[in-house]
Design a protein around this motif. Structure first.
Motif, PDB file in Angstrom:
ATOM      1  N   LEU A 296       0.807  -1.171   0.114  1.00  0.00           N
ATOM      2  CA  LEU A 296      -0.032  -0.087  -0.040  1.00  0.00           C
ATOM      3  C   LEU A 296       0.815   1.343  -0.102  1.00  0.00           C
ATOM      4  O   LEU A 296       0.534   2.204  -0.461  1.00  0.00           O
ATOM      5  N   GLY A 297       1.971   1.354   0.859  1.00  0.00           N
ATOM      6  CA  GLY A 297       2.950   2.402   0.644  1.00  0.00           C
ATOM      7  C   GLY A 297       3.634   2.711  -0.548  1.00  0.00           C
ATOM      8  O   GLY A 297       3.627   3.942  -1.071  1.00  0.00           O
ATOM      9  N   THR A 298       3.773   1.323  -1.373  1.00  0.00           N
ATOM     10  CA  THR A 298       4.472   1.572  -2.572  1.00  0.00           C
ATOM     11  C   THR A 298       3.414   2.177  -3.494  1.00  0.00           C
ATOM     12  O   THR A 298       3.774   2.989  -4.425  1.00  0.00           O
ATOM     13  N   LEU A 299       2.146   1.665  -3.670  1.00  0.00           N
ATOM     14  CA  LEU A 299       1.264   2.206  -4.361  1.00  0.00           C
ATOM     15  C   LEU A 299       0.858   3.519  -4.224  1.00  0.00           C
ATOM     16  O   LEU A 299       0.574   4.236  -5.076  1.00  0.00           O
ATOM     17  N   ALA A 300       0.585   4.151  -2.697  1.00  0.00           N
ATOM     18  CA  ALA A 300       0.483   5.429  -2.489  1.00  0.00           C
ATOM     19  C   ALA A 300       1.537   6.134  -3.232  1.00  0.00           C
ATOM     20  O   ALA A 300       1.191   7.365  -3.438  1.00  0.00           O
ATOM     21  N   ALA A 301       2.961   5.902  -3.034  1.00  0.00           N
ATOM     22  CA  ALA A 301       4.082   6.754  -3.645  1.00  0.00           C
ATOM     23  C   ALA A 301       3.936   6.765  -4.928  1.00  0.00           C
ATOM     24  O   ALA A 301       3.938   7.858  -5.498  1.00  0.00           O
ATOM     25  N   VAL A 302       3.628   5.775  -5.621  1.00  0.00           N
ATOM     26  CA  VAL A 302       3.542   5.647  -7.199  1.00  0.00           C
ATOM     27  C   VAL A 302       2.237   6.556  -7.541  1.00  0.00           C
ATOM     28  O   VAL A 302       2.432   7.349  -8.447  1.00  0.00           O
ATOM     29  N   LEU A 303       1.228   6.529  -6.978  1.00  0.00           N
ATOM     30  CA  LEU A 303       0.109   7.237  -7.117  1.00  0.00           C
ATOM     31  C   LEU A 303       0.383   8.876  -6.969  1.00  0.00           C
ATOM     32  O   LEU A 303      -0.125   9.599  -7.911  1.00  0.00           O
ATOM     33  N   MET A 304       1.084   9.186  -5.953  1.00  0.00           N
ATOM     34  CA  MET A 304       1.368  10.580  -5.631  1.00  0.00           C
ATOM     35  C   MET A 304       2.232  11.095  -6.888  1.00  0.00           C
ATOM     36  O   MET A 304       2.074  12.172  -7.452  1.00  0.00           O
ATOM     37  N   VAL A 305       3.434  10.324  -7.315  1.00  0.00           N
ATOM     38  CA  VAL A 305       4.276  10.586  -8.329  1.00  0.00           C
ATOM     39  C   VAL A 305       3.437  10.791  -9.604  1.00  0.00           C
ATOM     40  O   VAL A 305       3.729  11.912 -10.331  1.00  0.00           O
ATOM     41  N   VAL A 306       2.676   9.818  -9.952  1.00  0.00           N
ATOM     42  CA  VAL A 306       1.706   9.853 -10.969  1.00  0.00           C
ATOM     43  C   VAL A 306       0.822  11.198 -11.077  1.00  0.00           C
ATOM     44  O   VAL A 306       0.829  11.913 -11.987  1.00  0.00           O
ATOM     45  N   TYR A 307       0.210  11.336  -9.994  1.00  0.00           N
ATOM     46  CA  TYR A 307      -0.847  12.663  -9.778  1.00  0.00           C
ATOM     47  C   TYR A 307       0.338  13.914  -9.888  1.00  0.00           C
ATOM     48  O   TYR A 307      -0.245  14.995 -10.534  1.00  0.00           O
ATOM     49  N   TRP A 308       1.413  13.902  -9.345  1.00  0.00           N
ATOM     50  CA  TRP A 308       2.361  15.117  -9.419  1.00  0.00           C
ATOM     51  C   TRP A 308       2.746  15.351 -10.755  1.00  0.00           C
ATOM     52  O   TRP A 308       2.595  16.637 -11.330  1.00  0.00           O
ATOM     53  N   ASN A 309       3.035  14.230 -11.492  1.00  0.00           N
ATOM     54  CA  ASN A 309       3.338  14.464 -12.989  1.00  0.00           C
ATOM     55  C   ASN A 309       2.247  14.914 -13.784  1.00  0.00           C
ATOM     56  O   ASN A 309       2.580  15.802 -14.739  1.00  0.00           O
ATOM     57  N   TYR A 310       1.150  14.435 -13.495  1.00  0.00           N
ATOM     58  CA  TYR A 310      -0.072  14.918 -14.255  1.00  0.00           C
ATOM     59  C   TYR A 310      -0.580  16.106 -14.086  1.00  0.00           C
ATOM     60  O   TYR A 310      -0.902  17.086 -15.054  1.00  0.00           O
ATOM     61  N   THR A 311      -0.488  16.639 -12.836  1.00  0.00           N
ATOM     62  CA  THR A 311      -0.904  17.970 -12.474  1.00  0.00           C
ATOM     63  C   THR A 311       0.067  19.112 -12.322  1.00  0.00           C
ATOM     64  O   THR A 311      -0.301  20.331 -12.341  1.00  0.00           O
ATOM     65  N   THR A 312       1.262  18.735 -12.459  1.00  0.00           N
ATOM     66  CA  THR A 312       2.272  19.631 -12.404  1.00  0.00           C
ATOM     67  C   THR A 312       2.236  20.576 -13.810  1.00  0.00           C
ATOM     68  O   THR A 312       2.541  19.753 -14.829  1.00  0.00           O
ATOM     69  N   PRO A 313       2.004  21.881 -13.877  1.00  0.00           N
ATOM     70  CA  PRO A 313       2.123  22.559 -15.520  1.00  0.00           C
ATOM     71  C   PRO A 313       3.647  22.348 -15.853  1.00  0.00           C
ATOM     72  O   PRO A 313       4.506  22.372 -15.218  1.00  0.00           O
TER      73      PRO A 313
ATOM     74  N   HIS B  76      16.645  33.498 -23.868  1.00  0.00           N
ATOM     75  CA  HIS B  76      15.920  32.501 -24.719  1.00  0.00           C
ATOM     76  C   HIS B  76      15.263  31.494 -23.934  1.00  0.00           C
ATOM     77  O   HIS B  76      15.628  31.244 -22.595  1.00  0.00           O
ATOM     78  N   VAL B  77      14.216  30.844 -24.120  1.00  0.00           N
ATOM     79  CA  VAL B  77      13.503  29.942 -23.515  1.00  0.00           C
ATOM     80  C   VAL B  77      13.607  28.438 -23.966  1.00  0.00           C
ATOM     81  O   VAL B  77      13.646  27.893 -25.112  1.00  0.00           O
ATOM     82  N   THR B  78      13.567  27.609 -23.007  1.00  0.00           N
ATOM     83  CA  THR B  78      13.726  26.255 -23.326  1.00  0.00           C
ATOM     84  C   THR B  78      12.686  25.614 -22.152  1.00  0.00           C
ATOM     85  O   THR B  78      12.378  26.019 -20.985  1.00  0.00           O
ATOM     86  N   GLU B  79      11.966  24.514 -22.487  1.00  0.00           N
ATOM     87  CA  GLU B  79      11.224  23.897 -21.689  1.00  0.00           C
ATOM     88  C   GLU B  79      11.827  22.899 -20.601  1.00  0.00           C
ATOM     89  O   GLU B  79      12.944  22.258 -20.607  1.00  0.00           O
ATOM     90  N   ALA B  80      11.579  22.980 -19.194  1.00  0.00           N
ATOM     91  CA  ALA B  80      12.084  22.467 -18.431  1.00  0.00           C
ATOM     92  C   ALA B  80      11.762  21.131 -18.113  1.00  0.00           C
ATOM     93  O   ALA B  80      10.788  20.449 -18.474  1.00  0.00           O
ATOM     94  N   HIS B  81      12.782  20.075 -18.019  1.00  0.00           N
ATOM     95  CA  HIS B  81      12.483  18.871 -17.921  1.00  0.00           C
ATOM     96  C   HIS B  81      11.754  18.189 -16.748  1.00  0.00           C
ATOM     97  O   HIS B  81      12.197  18.624 -15.404  1.00  0.00           O
ATOM     98  N   ASN B  82      10.720  17.577 -16.804  1.00  0.00           N
ATOM     99  CA  ASN B  82      10.025  17.123 -15.597  1.00  0.00           C
ATOM    100  C   ASN B  82      10.457  16.029 -14.887  1.00  0.00           C
ATOM    101  O   ASN B  82      10.275  15.695 -13.807  1.00  0.00           O
ATOM    102  N   ASN B  83      11.326  15.087 -15.703  1.00  0.00           N
ATOM    103  CA  ASN B  83      12.053  13.848 -15.199  1.00  0.00           C
ATOM    104  C   ASN B  83      10.843  12.945 -14.505  1.00  0.00           C
ATOM    105  O   ASN B  83      11.128  12.582 -13.494  1.00  0.00           O
ATOM    106  N   GLY B  84       9.673  12.942 -15.149  1.00  0.00           N
ATOM    107  CA  GLY B  84       8.478  12.308 -14.652  1.00  0.00           C
ATOM    108  C   GLY B  84       8.947  10.673 -14.487  1.00  0.00           C
ATOM    109  O   GLY B  84       8.628   9.829 -13.682  1.00  0.00           O
TER     110      GLY B  84
END
Length: 709
Positions: free
Chosen positions: A19-36, A407-415
């Motif tokens: 459950l801890g692993t699943l929660a951590a993975v879901l948090m990372v996925v949510y972070w990657n999805y919601t972070t602009p 000049h502008v470059t896109e920041a790497h999210n490292n998802g």
């Protein structure tokens, strides 16, 4: 063996880890999805090398200077770029462009990176909008360049202002000398000067010119020395180069004392073997809490660390400022001496000219003053022109140069990297938490824990299972095996004993005492023994519910004289097993259990069967188990796994041993599969193997009046 122990810990807490692993993975996925998506606006600036000495060199020694370490200089530039002044000006510029950002927001989004071993500085601004990142980077770079230019050209401006102030005074002196000579000539007419007087005038003029030059140099040097002294007074002479931090021994002793006191308090509240449980208002607990509060108060006033030693070193900035001050002071003294010497020469020459005729001497003096003032004014004009040239030249030489516009470059999210780290680190953290919970968990889990707590050999470990009642349910095979282990150990323990009665006791309620009593009776009967199960729990009887028989006539009727033993015996669906239910619940069970009728009942029922199993209530709550065990003579202690010891187990054992009850052993109930090696090996090697059971043709009990009828 160590591996098996670690495996048990991980297996027991496997759901926590998963459950801890699943929660951590879901948090990372949510972070990657919601972070602009973030964009980095980057501009690169270069600082020119080989900067000249600040100010106009009025004399040669001003050409000498000291060079700062390039990396230290770039670090200082980075601090200037993120200073409050630069960020405030940048915020104001952005506001004019329609971007409202506070200096704190700009600071949080800005990073400055000096390129090692170069004189290049990179400014990066990270924002969610691409255009805003570019504009913000340009604004910060522009304000940084302005501030840098102001800091570096201030000395040049001060030097020019000083010369402008001096040139006005020299011009006024020249005009005054011209007026004085003109008025003297108008009043006295033209006076002829002989050759001797002309030479004296020329010499006095040269001396006056040298004195004026020396005075100018002296004033410039004095101004530099005063400014250097002011800057030097603001800087500390030394700085801390390194510190050695050590743990405070007094704080450590207080922490150890607090841990010991908290451990003692927990032992008092929870109870330990050999020590009864105490309530929070017990005098000893109250006194111990007062000691804990006192130690906490001392601990809050004591620092955990202290500085064992410090290393002092000269401040390099102070050393540089001191060198500049010393150099300016030397020039101040030297030029002061030159000015004083020139004044002495002038006084001597004026003394010689005073011996000349009055009109010629006055005329010579006025001519000398006019020429000296004129030459001084010309000198200051040339110095002013030189200062302006150097100021313009310095502005271009020390100005920061833009290498790359923003000049502008896109920041790497490292998802993917974050997700991979979550998949690796989360299970490791879960395992760490599992071991932390394991080593801080003092509940009874294994047979070894139970033997250590109860001081008795564990006859068997009963697995935890939803289907756990042999008379009513189809239980797992491992349940039959566990009770076969119990019956075998009981047979070994009682084969040399004439006593065939067994009282099932437990210290606390809900330990599984009644279920184990019924299951033991069923297991003995299935092995061909004649078994009578007596429900001696006159507080909350349950055996009639387990076997589905009537409870109108039972033990209480026999003890009160309302029924015979044969009347109380009830048939069960298990061959060879008879049940004596508890009967109606009496008002005073203790009176019945310690009566002579109870002793007579026990002796009589033992003659009818190979084994007589007695069920009783919780021993820490009621005296019934002790009374029944004193009549029967032997007892088996039932303890439930997963419970925190509270001292009731030791209390029950002490009471039983004090009246001479023989404690055969203990049954550990509700054991997890991972906490028992026998369960593990059974499931791995023997589960599913058919185990045929032998049937017995013997009668369940000896022939009695009820059978004869």
């Amino acid at each position: 063996m160590e591996f098996w122990r670690y495996y048990r810990v991980i297996r027991r807490r496997r759901w926590l880890i998963l459950l801890g692993t699943l929660a951590a993975v879901l948090m990372v996925v949510y972070w990657n999805y919601t972070t602009p998506t973030m964009y980095i606006g980057k501009t690169t600036l270069m600082e020119p090398k080989g900067q000249t000495q600040d100010g106009v060199p009025l004399f040669q020694s001003q050409m000498m200077g000291t060079m700062l370490d390039p990396q230290l200089q770039l670090s200082n530039l980075g601090n200037i770029a993120t200073s409050q002044k630069v960020l405030s000006n940048a915020a104001q510029s952005l506001a004019e462009l329609g971007l409202k950002m506070d200096p704190e927001d700009i600071l949080a989004a800005t990073s400055v990176h000096p390129e090692r071993d170069t004189n290049i500085l990179a400014i990066e601004v990270t924002l969610p909008d691409e255009q805003e990142a570019k504009v913000a980077a340009d604004a910060i770079a522009t304000e940084f360049k302005k501030t840098y230019d102001e800091l570096n050209n201030q000395a040049l401006k001060d030097s020019r202002n000083f010369i402008e102030g001096q040139i006005n005074s020299t011009r006024n002196a020249m005009v005054k000398a011209q007026d004085a000579l003109r008025r003297y000539k108008e009043q006295n007419g033209v006076v002829e000067i002989n050759q001797q007087l002309a030479d004296s005038v020329q010499n006095l003029y040269l001396a006056q010119t040298n004195a004026n030059q020396a005075q100018i140099n002296h004033e410039a040097a004095a101004s530099r020395a005063m400014k250097a002294a002011t800057e030097l007074a603001k800087l500390p002479e030394s700085q801390i180069a390194g510190t050695s931090i050590s743990r405070n021994p007094i704080w450590e002793r207080l922490s150890e004392s607090l841990t010991d006191l908290e451990t003692k308090k927990a032992a008092m509240l929870n109870g330990v073997p050999g020590q009864p449980r105490r309530g929070p208002n017990h005098p000893e607990v109250v006194a111990l809490q007062a000691q804990i509060n006192d130690v906490k108060d001392q601990l809050s006033k004591t620092k955990s660390d202290y500085i064992a030693s410090t290393q002092q070193a000269k401040n390099p900035v102070w050393q540089t400022a001191y060198g500049n001050w010393f150099q300016a002071k030397v020039e101040d003294v030297a030029t002061g001496a030159q000015a004083a010497a020139a004044e002495n020469v002038i006084k001597k020459m004026k003394s010689e000219m005073s011996q000349l005729p009055a009109k010629e001497a006055e005329l010579a003096k006025l001519q000398v003053d006019l020429k000296a003032a004129t030459d001084t004014y010309s000198l200051m004009k040339s110095k002013l022109d030189e200062a302006k040239i150097r100021e313009n030249q310095g502005s271009s030489e020390v100005a920061l140069r833009t290498i790359d516009p923003a000049h502008v470059t896109e920041a790497h999210n490292n998802g993917l990297l974050k997700l991979a780290l979550a998949l690796v680190l989360a299970p490791l953290m879960g395992i760490g938490v599992a071991f932390l919970l394991h080593y801080t968990d003092n509940t009874v889990k294994t047979a070894a824990d139970a033997e250590k707590l109860l001081g008795l050999p564990v006859l068997t470990a009963i697995p935890g299972s939803k289907a756990h009642s042999l008379p009513r349910q189809h239980c797992p095979e491992i349940m039959d095996v566990a009770y076969q282990m119990l019956t075998s150990n009981l047979w070994v323990a009682t084969q040399n004993q004439a006593d065939n009665g067994i009282v099932m006791v437990s210290a606390e309620p809900d330990a599984g005492r009644s279920v184990n009593a019924s299951n033991l009776a069923v297991a003995l009967a299935r092995e061909g023994a004649k078994v009578i199960l007596v429900d001696a729990d006159l507080r909350k009887p349950t055996q009639h519910l387990i076997f589905g028989v009537d409870n109108k006539v039972g033990l209480t009727n026999v003890l009160s004289g309302g029924a015979t033993l044969e009347d109380a015996l009830a048939l069960t669906r298990v061959q060879g097993l008879l049940l004596i239910p508890a009967g109606p619940v009496p008002d005073n069970p203790v009176k019945l259990l310690r009566s002579p009728e109870m002793k007579e009942f026990v002796d009589q029922v033992k003659e009818f069967a190979d084994f007589v199993v007695f069920d009783t209530p919780a021993g820490v709550t009621f005296p019934d188990p002790v009374l029944v065990a004193s009549q029967v003579g032997s007892a088996v202690v039932v303890h439930s796994a997963g419970r925190v010891p509270r001292g009731s187990e030791a209390e029950l054992r002490q009471r039983l041993e004090s009246i001479g009850v023989r404690l055969i052993g203990a049954v550990l109930n509700k054991v997890r599969r991972e906490d028992s090696s026998s369960f593990f090996h059974y499931h791995r090697s023997y589960e599913g193997v058919v185990m045929p059971q032998l049937t017995s043709g013997k009668k369940a009990i000896k022939s009695g009046p009820r059978d004869q009828a």
